[in-house]
Scaffold this motif. Structure first.
Motif, short mmCIF file in Angstrom:
data_model
loop_
_atom_site.label_atom_id
_atom_site.label_comp_id
_atom_site.label_asym_id
_atom_site.label_seq_id
_atom_site.Cartn_x
_atom_site.Cartn_y
_atom_site.Cartn_z
N ASP A 127 5.19 7.69 -11.94
CA ASP A 127 3.88 8.52 -11.63
C ASP A 127 3.93 10.10 -11.17
OD1 ASP A 127 3.21 6.38 -12.44
OD2 ASP A 127 2.34 5.88 -10.69
N ASP A 173 -6.37 10.21 2.64
CA ASP A 173 -6.09 10.44 1.37
C ASP A 173 -6.14 9.38 0.86
OD1 ASP A 173 -3.78 9.15 1.82
OD2 ASP A 173 -2.65 10.67 1.79
N CYS A 197 -5.90 4.17 -0.51
CA CYS A 197 -6.38 5.33 0.32
C CYS A 197 -5.80 5.18 1.43
CB CYS A 197 -8.21 4.77 1.07
SG CYS A 197 -9.23 4.99 -0.40
N1 UDP Z 1 -1.96 6.47 -3.92
C1 UDP Z 1 -2.36 4.69 -4.94
N2 UDP Z 1 -1.57 4.88 -5.50
C2 UDP Z 1 -0.05 5.39 -6.36
C3 UDP Z 1 0.05 6.75 -5.34
C4 UDP Z 1 -0.74 7.08 -4.42
O1 UDP Z 1 -2.78 4.48 -4.04
O2 UDP Z 1 0.51 5.43 -7.24
C5 UDP Z 1 -2.68 6.61 -3.24
C6 UDP Z 1 -2.30 6.15 -1.66
O3 UDP Z 1 -2.20 4.96 -1.23
C7 UDP Z 1 -2.15 7.44 -0.83
C8 UDP Z 1 -2.65 8.52 -2.00
O4 UDP Z 1 -2.77 8.11 -3.35
O5 UDP Z 1 -4.12 7.59 0.02
C9 UDP Z 1 -1.73 9.74 -1.98
O6 UDP Z 1 -0.27 9.39 -1.62
P1 UDP Z 1 0.56 9.93 -1.77
O7 UDP Z 1 0.43 11.20 -3.03
O8 UDP Z 1 0.87 9.97 -0.74
O9 UDP Z 1 1.67 8.67 -2.22
P2 UDP Z 1 2.72 7.90 -1.46
O10 UDP Z 1 3.01 8.54 0.28
O11 UDP Z 1 1.60 6.87 -1.62
O12 UDP Z 1 4.28 7.51 -2.05
#
Ligand code: UDP
Length: 232
Positions: A127, A173, A197
């Motif tokens: 992703d 976030d 979230c």
């Molecule tokens: N998030 C999600 N699915 C994903 C990637 C991120 O639901 O495939 C959500 C995650 O739970 C957080 C926000 O998006 O609330 C930002 O995620 P981040 O990019 O910091 O990545 P992570 O810490 O999940 O690797």
């Protein structure tokens, strides 16, 4: 028996009676770090189904078009059938997670502006973070569709931030996804829950979301129950 159309990491999607509707079933399975870490979290499916149903209902009342029609039972909901657009829209009100890590920023830093990221939903690539031009070049959507989705994302952030804050929860976030109905209308789809979230208690800054699983903090079910109890 309804036909299984799709099985993801946390949900299954079945064909509903009507051709343009689906039944979404919430599983207890949790994954993190692109599926590397896996576990079952007791009652997670039921909790996320309840939480997401409440939030989608609220968003619909506030004028955000979305796939939610009704909660059917403990673990499933009836939704409009959509084709998911292969983009994750991420909103960051506070720096945490991958952004803190990638840019060596302190988690909890409050930026002057709200940050909007888009990621290409493709498991075998992990992703990746992309930009608007990449999304259009990859034929995921048009520039006009991107503008519409950013606009909805911004409105969703305002509504959710306010709703959570009323319950002393900080929306750090979150990630959302959009889909297209048969007639090409773009609507909010997927789920909004502590899986998608980051939610911190306003007073103690305690994490009440999937980071409890990612970071082995324990009391995962209790945290999700706490979110449900506050918002319902
Ligand atoms: N998030 C999600 N699915 C994903 C990637 C991120 O639901 O495939 C959500 C995650 O739970 C957080 C926000 O998006 O609330 C930002 O995620 P981040 O990019 O910091 O990545 P992570 O810490 O999940 O690797």
């Amino acid at each position: 028996m309804n036909k299984l159309l799709y099985e993801g990491k946390a949900k299954k999607v079945y064909q509903a009676e009507k051709d343009n509707q689906v039944i979404i079933y919430y599983k207890d399975d949790a994954t993190a770090f692109n599926g590397v870490k896996k576990a079952k979290i007791k009652n997670k499916g039921a909790l996320n189904n309840k939480i997401s149903s409440i939030l989608f209902k609220k968003l619909k009342e506030k004028g955000i078009p979305n796939h939610f029609l009704k909660k059917l039972d403990d673990r499933s909901q009836l939704c409009q059938k959509v084709k998911i657009i292969k983009l994750e829209f991420i909103v960051r009100n506070i720096i945490a997670g991958s952004m803190a890590k990638r840019l060596k920023l302190k988690e909890g830093t409050v930026p002057d502006n709200t940050i909007f990221d888009i990621c290409y939903k493709k498991d075998d690539l992990g992703d990746p973070l992309i930009n608007d031009h990449h999304a259009v070049a990859l034929n995921l959507c048009t520039y006009d569709e991107l503008a519409l989705m950013y606009d909805l994302t911004k409105q969703i952030n305002t509504i959710l931030q306010k709703a959570f804050l009323q319950e002393d929860i900080i929306l750090v976030d979150f990630k959302i996804e959009f889909g297209k109905t048969a007639d090409g209308t773009i609507i909010l789809a997927d789920e909004i829950s502590p899986d998608t979230c980051r939610l911190w208690d306003k007073r103690t800054k305690e994490k009440l979301d999937k980071d409890r699983f990612r970071r082995d903090l324990g009391s995962i079910e209790e945290a999700y129950v706490e979110i449900l109890n506050r918002i319902q």
